[in-house]
Write a protein that holds these residues in place. Structure first.
Motif, PDB file in Angstrom:
ATOM      1  N   ARG A  57       0.828  -1.207   0.000  1.00 37.29           N
ATOM      2  CA  ARG A  57       0.000   0.000   0.000  1.00 37.29           C
ATOM      3  C   ARG A  57       0.864   1.260   0.000  1.00 37.29           C
ATOM      4  O   ARG A  57       0.365   2.358  -0.170  1.00 37.29           O
ATOM      5  CB  ARG A  57      -0.965  -0.005   1.176  1.00 37.29           C
ATOM      6  CG  ARG A  57      -0.285  -0.012   2.519  1.00 37.29           C
ATOM      7  CD  ARG A  57      -1.324  -0.037   3.609  1.00 37.29           C
ATOM      8  NE  ARG A  57      -0.689  -0.426   4.858  1.00 37.29           N
ATOM      9  CZ  ARG A  57      -1.251  -0.312   6.018  1.00 37.29           C
ATOM     10  NH1 ARG A  57      -2.481   0.156   6.095  1.00 37.29           N
ATOM     11  NH2 ARG A  57      -0.633  -0.682   7.095  1.00 37.29           N
ATOM     12  N   TYR A  58       2.156   1.087   0.203  1.00 38.71           N
ATOM     13  CA  TYR A  58       3.066   2.229   0.240  1.00 38.71           C
ATOM     14  C   TYR A  58       3.683   2.531  -1.119  1.00 38.71           C
ATOM     15  O   TYR A  58       3.907   3.678  -1.460  1.00 38.71           O
ATOM     16  CB  TYR A  58       4.175   2.000   1.274  1.00 38.71           C
ATOM     17  CG  TYR A  58       3.626   1.734   2.644  1.00 38.71           C
ATOM     18  CD1 TYR A  58       3.036   2.756   3.376  1.00 38.71           C
ATOM     19  CD2 TYR A  58       3.667   0.464   3.200  1.00 38.71           C
ATOM     20  CE1 TYR A  58       2.506   2.525   4.635  1.00 38.71           C
ATOM     21  CE2 TYR A  58       3.149   0.225   4.460  1.00 38.71           C
ATOM     22  CZ  TYR A  58       2.573   1.250   5.163  1.00 38.71           C
ATOM     23  OH  TYR A  58       2.045   1.022   6.395  1.00 38.71           O
ATOM     24  N   HIS A  63       6.333   5.448  -7.504  1.00 43.21           N
ATOM     25  CA  HIS A  63       7.571   4.820  -7.041  1.00 43.21           C
ATOM     26  C   HIS A  63       8.190   3.953  -8.130  1.00 43.21           C
ATOM     27  O   HIS A  63       9.415   3.924  -8.278  1.00 43.21           O
ATOM     28  CB  HIS A  63       7.307   4.005  -5.774  1.00 43.21           C
ATOM     29  CG  HIS A  63       6.839   4.835  -4.630  1.00 43.21           C
ATOM     30  ND1 HIS A  63       5.521   4.855  -4.234  1.00 43.21           N
ATOM     31  CD2 HIS A  63       7.499   5.699  -3.826  1.00 43.21           C
ATOM     32  CE1 HIS A  63       5.407   5.690  -3.213  1.00 43.21           C
ATOM     33  NE2 HIS A  63       6.595   6.223  -2.951  1.00 43.21           N
ATOM     34  N   GLU A  64       7.349   3.267  -8.889  1.00 41.28           N
ATOM     35  CA  GLU A  64       7.871   2.464 -10.004  1.00 41.28           C
ATOM     36  C   GLU A  64       8.505   3.356 -11.061  1.00 41.28           C
ATOM     37  O   GLU A  64       9.566   3.043 -11.598  1.00 41.28           O
ATOM     38  CB  GLU A  64       6.756   1.627 -10.625  1.00 41.28           C
ATOM     39  CG  GLU A  64       6.284   0.501  -9.737  1.00 41.28           C
ATOM     40  CD  GLU A  64       5.236  -0.371 -10.412  1.00 41.28           C
ATOM     41  OE1 GLU A  64       5.151  -0.355 -11.656  1.00 41.28           O
ATOM     42  OE2 GLU A  64       4.515  -1.058  -9.689  1.00 41.28           O
ATOM     43  N   GLU A  65       7.861   4.479 -11.358  1.00 44.79           N
ATOM     44  CA  GLU A  65       8.416   5.425 -12.331  1.00 44.79           C
ATOM     45  C   GLU A  65       9.717   6.020 -11.825  1.00 44.79           C
ATOM     46  O   GLU A  65      10.679   6.178 -12.577  1.00 44.79           O
ATOM     47  CB  GLU A  65       7.395   6.522 -12.619  1.00 44.79           C
ATOM     48  CG  GLU A  65       6.173   6.012 -13.346  1.00 44.79           C
ATOM     49  CD  GLU A  65       5.001   6.976 -13.329  1.00 44.79           C
ATOM     50  OE1 GLU A  65       5.114   8.080 -12.739  1.00 44.79           O
ATOM     51  OE2 GLU A  65       3.945   6.619 -13.896  1.00 44.79           O
ATOM     52  N   ASP A 126       3.948  13.099  -5.634  1.00 46.85           N
ATOM     53  CA  ASP A 126       3.696  12.633  -4.262  1.00 46.85           C
ATOM     54  C   ASP A 126       4.992  12.217  -3.566  1.00 46.85           C
ATOM     55  O   ASP A 126       5.054  11.183  -2.886  1.00 46.85           O
ATOM     56  CB  ASP A 126       2.703  11.464  -4.254  1.00 46.85           C
ATOM     57  CG  ASP A 126       1.370  11.829  -4.863  1.00 46.85           C
ATOM     58  OD1 ASP A 126       0.924  12.986  -4.672  1.00 46.85           O
ATOM     59  OD2 ASP A 126       0.767  10.970  -5.536  1.00 46.85           O
ATOM     60  N   PHE A 127       6.012  13.026  -3.712  1.00 49.04           N
ATOM     61  CA  PHE A 127       7.341  12.740  -3.166  1.00 49.04           C
ATOM     62  C   PHE A 127       7.262  12.407  -1.680  1.00 49.04           C
ATOM     63  O   PHE A 127       6.685  13.142  -0.895  1.00 49.04           O
ATOM     64  CB  PHE A 127       8.247  13.952  -3.406  1.00 49.04           C
ATOM     65  CG  PHE A 127       9.648  13.793  -2.897  1.00 49.04           C
ATOM     66  CD1 PHE A 127      10.433  12.731  -3.297  1.00 49.04           C
ATOM     67  CD2 PHE A 127      10.191  14.725  -2.037  1.00 49.04           C
ATOM     68  CE1 PHE A 127      11.731  12.589  -2.843  1.00 49.04           C
ATOM     69  CE2 PHE A 127      11.487  14.601  -1.581  1.00 49.04           C
ATOM     70  CZ  PHE A 127      12.256  13.527  -1.985  1.00 49.04           C
ATOM     71  N   GLU A 132      13.222   8.572  -1.640  1.00 52.77           N
ATOM     72  CA  GLU A 132      14.620   8.682  -1.207  1.00 52.77           C
ATOM     73  C   GLU A 132      15.240   7.298  -1.038  1.00 52.77           C
ATOM     74  O   GLU A 132      16.360   7.042  -1.496  1.00 52.77           O
ATOM     75  CB  GLU A 132      14.690   9.461   0.106  1.00 52.77           C
ATOM     76  CG  GLU A 132      16.093   9.652   0.637  1.00 52.77           C
ATOM     77  CD  GLU A 132      16.132  10.443   1.936  1.00 52.77           C
ATOM     78  OE1 GLU A 132      17.237  10.599   2.471  1.00 52.77           O
ATOM     79  OE2 GLU A 132      15.079  10.915   2.419  1.00 52.77           O
ATOM     80  N   LEU A 133      14.511   6.408  -0.400  1.00 58.98           N
ATOM     81  CA  LEU A 133      14.986   5.044  -0.200  1.00 58.98           C
ATOM     82  C   LEU A 133      15.254   4.356  -1.539  1.00 58.98           C
ATOM     83  O   LEU A 133      16.264   3.669  -1.708  1.00 58.98           O
ATOM     84  CB  LEU A 133      13.958   4.247   0.605  1.00 58.98           C
ATOM     85  CG  LEU A 133      14.251   2.773   0.818  1.00 58.98           C
ATOM     86  CD1 LEU A 133      15.485   2.585   1.681  1.00 58.98           C
ATOM     87  CD2 LEU A 133      13.053   2.090   1.445  1.00 58.98           C
ATOM     88  N   ILE A 134      14.377   4.547  -2.490  1.00 60.03           N
ATOM     89  CA  ILE A 134      14.538   3.945  -3.812  1.00 60.03           C
ATOM     90  C   ILE A 134      15.811   4.455  -4.482  1.00 60.03           C
ATOM     91  O   ILE A 134      16.571   3.684  -5.071  1.00 60.03           O
ATOM     92  CB  ILE A 134      13.296   4.216  -4.687  1.00 60.03           C
ATOM     93  CG1 ILE A 134      12.115   3.384  -4.186  1.00 60.03           C
ATOM     94  CG2 ILE A 134      13.582   3.937  -6.159  1.00 60.03           C
ATOM     95  CD1 ILE A 134      10.776   3.791  -4.758  1.00 60.03           C
TER      96      ILE A 134
END
Length: 164
Positions: A57-58, A63-65, A126-127, A132-134
């Motif tokens: 859900r996170y 995030h994939e992009e 939606d930063f 950052e982790l990615i």
């Protein structure tokens, strides 16, 4: 030992979770889930959200992009120079500029820091801290702690307190 490994291989069935016929290529598109997957499918070797069968859900489309954007930068600009930079014990200045121009460098000072407000770079939609982790995760693929620390850790540790 050879006989034991042959017996073990013969006892693995197609329903066993340890039976893998093929591994998906890095960054492939899974037509069954309509999700882009990353990694090579190594059990417990990739983050679980890399697998298209895992839902978080996170982690969202943004995030994939972002991961694809970070991965492209690391593969094109970081990995080819890592050996030379390790030998010279220095990350060239133009790499910092390229990382900034790609819009990646400001993410390392935190989602709530406002770093993207200070530069003409576009933050991911939606930063959040997962972005950052990615980026750190993708940079780690260069397999050089020296390059990773040299490129981002001074900013991540030293610049953040100046923004707050």
């Amino acid at each position: 030992l050879k006989l034991l490994s042959q017996q073990k291989a013969a006892s693995v069935s197609h329903t066993s979770p340890h039976f893998f016929t093929t591994l998906p290529p890095t960054s492939s598109f899974n037509k069954h889930t309509m999700a882009k997957t990353f990694g090579d499918g190594t059990p417990y070797g990739d983050p679980s959200w890399y697998a298209s069968v895992y839902h978080s859900r996170y982690y969202k489309q943004t995030h994939e992009e972002w991961r694809a954007r970070c991965r492209k930068f690391v593969e094109d600009e970081i990995i080819p120079g890592v050996h030379e930079w390790e030998v010279n014990k220095k990350v060239p200045r133009d790499v910092y500029v390229k990382c900034y121009e790609a819009g990646l460098l400001p993410c390392v000072v935190g989602a709530q820091s406002g770093a993207y407000d200070l530069v003409p770079a576009e933050a991911p939609k939606d930063f959040d801290y997962f972005h950052e982790l990615i980026f750190i995760d993708e940079l780690a693929r260069c397999a050089s702690g020296g390059v990773l620390w040299g490129l981002i850790e001074g900013l991540q540790i030293g610049f953040s307190p100046l923004l707050f």
